[in-house]
Design a protein around this motif. Structure first.
Motif, short mmCIF file in Angstrom:
data_model
loop_
_atom_site.label_atom_id
_atom_site.label_comp_id
_atom_site.label_asym_id
_atom_site.label_seq_id
_atom_site.Cartn_x
_atom_site.Cartn_y
_atom_site.Cartn_z
N VAL A 4 0.85 -1.19 0.00
CA VAL A 4 0.00 0.00 0.00
C VAL A 4 0.88 1.23 0.00
O VAL A 4 1.99 1.23 0.50
N GLY A 5 0.35 2.34 -0.55
CA GLY A 5 1.00 3.62 -0.47
C GLY A 5 2.44 3.61 -0.91
O GLY A 5 2.77 3.21 -2.04
N SER A 6 3.32 4.04 0.00
CA SER A 6 4.74 4.16 -0.31
C SER A 6 5.36 2.82 -0.67
O SER A 6 6.30 2.76 -1.46
N ASP A 7 4.81 1.73 -0.09
CA ASP A 7 5.34 0.40 -0.42
C ASP A 7 5.16 0.10 -1.91
O ASP A 7 6.03 -0.50 -2.54
N ARG A 8 4.05 0.52 -2.46
CA ARG A 8 3.82 0.28 -3.88
C ARG A 8 4.81 1.09 -4.73
O ARG A 8 5.32 0.59 -5.73
N VAL A 9 5.05 2.31 -4.32
CA VAL A 9 6.00 3.14 -5.06
C VAL A 9 7.39 2.51 -5.00
O VAL A 9 8.09 2.43 -6.02
N LEU A 10 7.79 2.06 -3.82
CA LEU A 10 9.11 1.44 -3.68
C LEU A 10 9.19 0.14 -4.47
O LEU A 10 10.24 -0.18 -5.04
N SER A 11 8.10 -0.61 -4.50
CA SER A 11 8.08 -1.85 -5.28
C SER A 11 8.31 -1.56 -6.75
O SER A 11 9.07 -2.26 -7.44
N ASN A 57 0.80 -5.42 -10.27
CA ASN A 57 -0.10 -4.44 -9.69
C ASN A 57 -1.04 -3.87 -10.75
O ASN A 57 -0.75 -3.92 -11.94
N PRO A 58 -2.16 -3.28 -10.32
CA PRO A 58 -3.09 -2.67 -11.29
C PRO A 58 -2.41 -1.56 -12.08
O PRO A 58 -1.52 -0.87 -11.56
N LYS A 59 -2.86 -1.37 -13.32
CA LYS A 59 -2.23 -0.38 -14.19
C LYS A 59 -2.32 1.02 -13.59
O LYS A 59 -1.35 1.79 -13.66
N SER A 60 -3.46 1.37 -12.99
CA SER A 60 -3.61 2.70 -12.42
C SER A 60 -2.63 2.91 -11.26
O SER A 60 -2.08 4.00 -11.09
N THR A 61 -2.40 1.86 -10.48
CA THR A 61 -1.47 1.95 -9.35
C THR A 61 -0.05 2.16 -9.84
O THR A 61 0.69 3.01 -9.31
N VAL A 62 0.35 1.38 -10.85
CA VAL A 62 1.70 1.50 -11.38
C VAL A 62 1.91 2.87 -12.01
O VAL A 62 2.96 3.51 -11.83
N HIS A 63 0.88 3.35 -12.71
CA HIS A 63 0.99 4.66 -13.36
C HIS A 63 1.16 5.76 -12.32
O HIS A 63 1.99 6.67 -12.48
N ARG A 64 0.41 5.70 -11.20
CA ARG A 64 0.54 6.70 -10.15
C ARG A 64 1.91 6.62 -9.49
O ARG A 64 2.53 7.65 -9.18
N ALA A 65 2.40 5.40 -9.29
CA ALA A 65 3.72 5.24 -8.68
C ALA A 65 4.81 5.82 -9.57
O ALA A 65 5.72 6.51 -9.09
N LEU A 66 4.73 5.55 -10.86
CA LEU A 66 5.71 6.08 -11.80
C LEU A 66 5.63 7.60 -11.87
O LEU A 66 6.66 8.29 -11.98
N ALA A 67 4.43 8.13 -11.78
CA ALA A 67 4.28 9.58 -11.78
C ALA A 67 4.93 10.20 -10.55
O ALA A 67 5.59 11.25 -10.64
N SER A 68 4.77 9.55 -9.40
CA SER A 68 5.41 10.04 -8.17
C SER A 68 6.92 10.00 -8.31
O SER A 68 7.62 10.94 -7.90
N LEU A 69 7.44 8.93 -8.87
CA LEU A 69 8.89 8.79 -9.05
C LEU A 69 9.41 9.84 -10.02
O LEU A 69 10.50 10.39 -9.83
N ARG A 70 8.65 10.12 -11.06
CA ARG A 70 9.07 11.14 -12.03
C ARG A 70 9.11 12.52 -11.38
O ARG A 70 10.03 13.31 -11.62
N ARG A 71 8.12 12.84 -10.55
CA ARG A 71 8.11 14.15 -9.89
C ARG A 71 9.32 14.32 -8.98
O ARG A 71 9.84 15.42 -8.83
N ALA A 72 9.78 13.21 -8.39
CA ALA A 72 10.93 13.26 -7.49
C ALA A 72 12.25 13.17 -8.24
O ALA A 72 13.32 13.26 -7.63
#
Length: 262
Positions: A12-19, A42-57
């Motif tokens: 969940v949350g940050s764990d998904r981003v780190l994954s 993971n669901p496509k929407s989840t992966v897309h949000r995680a990648l977006a967070s990583l790109r912003r950082a």
């Protein structure tokens, strides 16, 4: 699929981003969104949000094909941290000197459980050949010279070796790998008596090495081990063994620390 340890399928949350970040790191040529979805499960929407967070950082970016790759900020942080490690600063001149003297690859590695992690590596200026080792990469303790040099300081009896192996099956990386407690104990005992360990094409065919524990931060516990890893046809193991006293001298002169005896 890469998972955060202990999180299983309940990321969940940050764990998904780190994954997603950890999975992305295993694809240096980049990966598309659909591929990342398949790799992570993971669901496509989840992966897309995680990648977006990583790109912003700045930890991920997209190349000309739209594939996601690790970002420059991630690489900057990783290299800055690596370069700032005290052990790296102290051991780099030693590895450079060993690589120049023998025309082969020099490593510095630490032990992490049943594996060694390569913290530094210097290749010769000419004649370098790609080895399986990479900075940050891992290899089994039992099949590597650096691993045996470090394990020998921790386990002294065959019973200790049996306990260290536990219920695992030691992987036979080559026909020369020690895969029983008895054989591994004999090689560790020899390493303690000699003050160095040998890899006689045990981890990778065609590659042999000698490895020495080094004491950079403690007078009693090795900080890690350094090795000279050579192409067997170019620098046979007997040639390396004839040079162990010279290697000891180079280690002492470069680090200012004399080798400890068993």
């Amino acid at each position: 699929m890469t998972e955060i340890e202990g999180a299983g399928d309940r990321l969940v949350g940050s764990d998904r981003v780190l994954s997603v970040l950890m999975e992305l790191a295993s694809h240096p040529a980049g990966a598309s969104l659909d591929e990342m979805v398949r790799f992570t499960g993971n669901p496509k929407s989840t992966v897309h949000r995680a990648l977006a967070s990583l790109r912003r950082a700045g930890l991920a970016s997209q190349d000309g094909r739209g594939h996601y790759i690790l970002g420059d900020e991630f690489l900057r942080l990783a290299f800055a941290h690596h370069e700032a490690r005290p052990e790296h600063v102290r051991v780099r001149p030693l590895l450079e000197r060993l690589a120049a003297r023998f025309g082969e690859t020099a490593h510095f590695a630490v032990m992490d459980g049943t594996e060694v992690v390569y913290r530094a590596k210097v290749e010769p200026s000419v004649g370098a050949v790609r080895l399986t080792s990479t900075i940050g990469g891992r290899n089994p303790v039992h099949s590597t010279g650096v691993g045996k040099a470090l394990l020998a300081a921790r386990v002294r009896t065959e019973r200790d070796v049996v306990s260290w192996i536990g219920d695992r099956v030691l992987e036979a990386r080559t026909p020369n790998t020690a895969v029983t407690a008895t054989d591994l104990h004999l090689r560790l005992d020899e390493a303690r008596r000699n003050g160095f360990a040998v890899d006689d094409q045990e981890n990778e065919m065609g590659i042999n090495c000698v490895a020495f524990p080094v004491y950079l931060s403690s007078p009693t516990e090795p900080s890690g081990a350094v090795s000279v890893s050579a192409l067997a046809y170019r620098t046979p193991l007997p040639a390396l063994l004839e040079s162990v006293d010279e290697i000891r001298t180079i280690i002492a002169e470069t680090t200012g620390i004399r080798e400890r005896t068993a």
